[in-house]
Enzyme design. Structure first.
Site, PDB file in Angstrom:
ATOM      1  CG  HIS A 269      -1.506   5.048   1.263  1.00  0.00           C
ATOM      2  ND1 HIS A 269      -2.828   4.683   1.354  1.00  0.00           N
ATOM      3  CD2 HIS A 269      -1.434   6.049   0.346  1.00  0.00           C
ATOM      4  CE1 HIS A 269      -3.538   5.427   0.500  1.00  0.00           C
ATOM      5  NE2 HIS A 269      -2.721   6.260  -0.107  1.00  0.00           N
ATOM      6  CG  ASP A 320      -6.912   7.459  -0.696  1.00  0.00           C
ATOM      7  OD1 ASP A 320      -6.849   8.444  -1.460  1.00  0.00           O
ATOM      8  OD2 ASP A 320      -6.066   6.548  -0.710  1.00  0.00           O
TER       9      ASP A 320
HETATM   10 ZN   LIG Z   1      -4.175   9.805  -1.554  1.00  0.00          ZN
END
Ligand SMILES: [Zn+2]
Length: 451
Positions: A269, A320
């Site tokens: 991220h 994800d």
């Molecule tokens: Zn994750």
């Protein structure tokens, strides 16, 4: 087994090459990649351009079981943290057989979406009551079996997950299936690495700074050797605030100063990053993994994509939470977020570096960074890399009549569905004909009957 292929065009060394001869060796890796070659009589002549397979550098396979099923707001506000409560309810009840069925469906979809390798950030380790399985790798094998069902490559990353937050000594009851310490993670990694299964490799992961103590991170990573090390970092503003309150530093700052990250490390991220943090990460050699559709779905925020690219940081992409399962869509969202934020167009292109195509620049960066994130020394259409490729479907409506030089632009920005006709992994066309969809539908029916 070896394959000899000839493609009219192929993405080699970051650009299109014409008339490319590709030979996969018996080891499933490219033994020859030769542009400008005539097609030998024994070669399979492909009718369309080919691209390398991409690595999906961040996946939680079980979350495929809730894709599209968390899209109702039933209280005043819905955010990442309320989504997480719903995610825990699925994590708490999924069985090994259901996980295999769900993951096999996901991995089949990822292959269709242009990924040939997936990094599984795997924190679901224990039985539903939190007790250990007789084989600590029970759920890891469910994922490995699913990957084998689909024919995708798998990088399994068992996760260090110790505590519910900064200054909290333990996990919450809802997190009982995740509990590990550094020694357990290293043992899981060794067990996976020793399995000898084809298309399976292993690294380690740290859930996040809030979920692991500094001493445990050091114990996990000291003397670890060459393997990927992944960690969620700076996804949510609340996590940044908690980190500052607990340590006096923002998460990326803390990592760079105290965890000695290097090129093995992938910061997943890295949403909330200052310019100074981007510079600090760039100096370490670590990469980041952006998950654009999930970050949009969860309301995480925008990271400074052009800043990361300009700093030379490897930028991989991940599916994800599995709300989308095709890389053209992830790259499109990666760019669209920046356009919406900055009210500009083609933000991720770099005309000054001879890269006017947003899609080409993002693809090449994600290709190289993804191979590293999965622990491969070589990745893509080059000798020694695994013999993976995507055969573009020239009959896809988004590509009809598009000039050859603009193919990637149309593939990323005008393509509603993955425009690939076939996918090759390790020299074999995938996926095989397994009853993946039937098993997935049965597992979903069981899983949601318990909700
Ligand atoms: Zn994750």
């Amino acid at each position: 087994m070896s394959a000899l292929l000839w493609a009219p065009r192929a993405w080699v060394d970051g650009r299109w090459a014409d008339a490319v001869l590709l030979r996969a060796g018996a080891d499933g890796c490219w033994a020859e990649v030769t542009p400008g070659a005539a097609a030998p009589p024994q070669a399979e002549v492909l009718s369309a351009p080919v691209l390398p397979g991409l690595v999906d550098a961040h996946s939680h396979a079980f979350q495929r079981a809730m894709a599209g099923l968390a899209e109702r707001r039933e209280q005043g506000e819905d955010d990442f943290w309320s989504w997480r409560e719903r995610m825990y309810r699925v994590a708490l009840r999924i069985t090994p057989a259901q996980l295999r069925a769900v993951a096999a469906m996901l991995y089949t979809e990822l292959l269709r979406g242009g990924y040939t390798q997936v990094c599984e950030f795997h924190y679901l380790q224990h039985d539903r009551d939190g007790s250990a399985y007789a084989d600590p790798l029970e759920l890891s094998w469910a994922l490995a079996d699913a990957a084998a069902d689909a024919g995708i490559g798998l990088t399994l990353l068992p996760v260090l997950y110790q505590r519910a937050g900064f200054n909290q000594p333990e996990l919450r009851a809802e997190q009982r299936r995740f509990a590990t310490d550094a020694a357990a993670v290293r043992a899981l990694q060794r067990g996976l690495a020793a399995s000898g299964r084809p298309l399976l490799n292993a690294g380690v992961a740290i859930h996040s700074l809030r979920a692991a103590e500094a001493a445990a991170i050091a114990a996990l990573t000291d003397g670890l050797g060459e393997m990927p090390i992944h960690i969620h970092a700076a996804e949510q503003q609340a996590e940044v605030d908690d980190c500052v309150a607990a340590t006096g530093q923002r998460p990326l700052d803390w990592l760079c100063m105290h965890a000695a990250p290097d090129a093995r490390w992938q910061l997943v991220h890295a949403t909330h990053a200052t310019a100074a943090e981007i510079d600090a990460v760039a100096r370490t050699g670590a990469g980041i993994v952006i998950c654009p559709s999930t970050e949009a779905n969860l309301g995480d925020g925008f990271t400074d994509v052009p800043g990361w690219l300009a700093a030379g940081v490897p930028v991989a992409i991940g599916s994800d939470s599995q709300v989308t399962r095709a890389w053209p869509e992830e790259l499109r969202w990666l760019e669209y977020g920046q356009r919406l934020l900055r009210r500009q167009r083609n933000v991720c292109a770099a005309p000054g570096e001879g890269q006017p195509s947003t899609a080409a620049r993002l693809l090449q960066r994600a290709l190289v960074a993804g191979g590293r994130a999965a622990g491969f020394a070589r990745w893509g259409l080059q000798v020694g890399a695994r013999a993976d490729l995507l055969l573009v479907d020239p009959a896809d409506a988004s590509l009809l009549g598009v000039p050859a030089e603009r193919l990637l632009d149309a593939l990323v920005f005008a393509s509603p569905a993955p425009p690939f006709a076939r996918t090759m992994v390790a020299g074999r066309w995938r996926p095989p004909a397994a009853p993946v969809a039937e098993r997935f539908a049965a597992a979903m029916a069981q899983l949601w009957a318990e909700d």
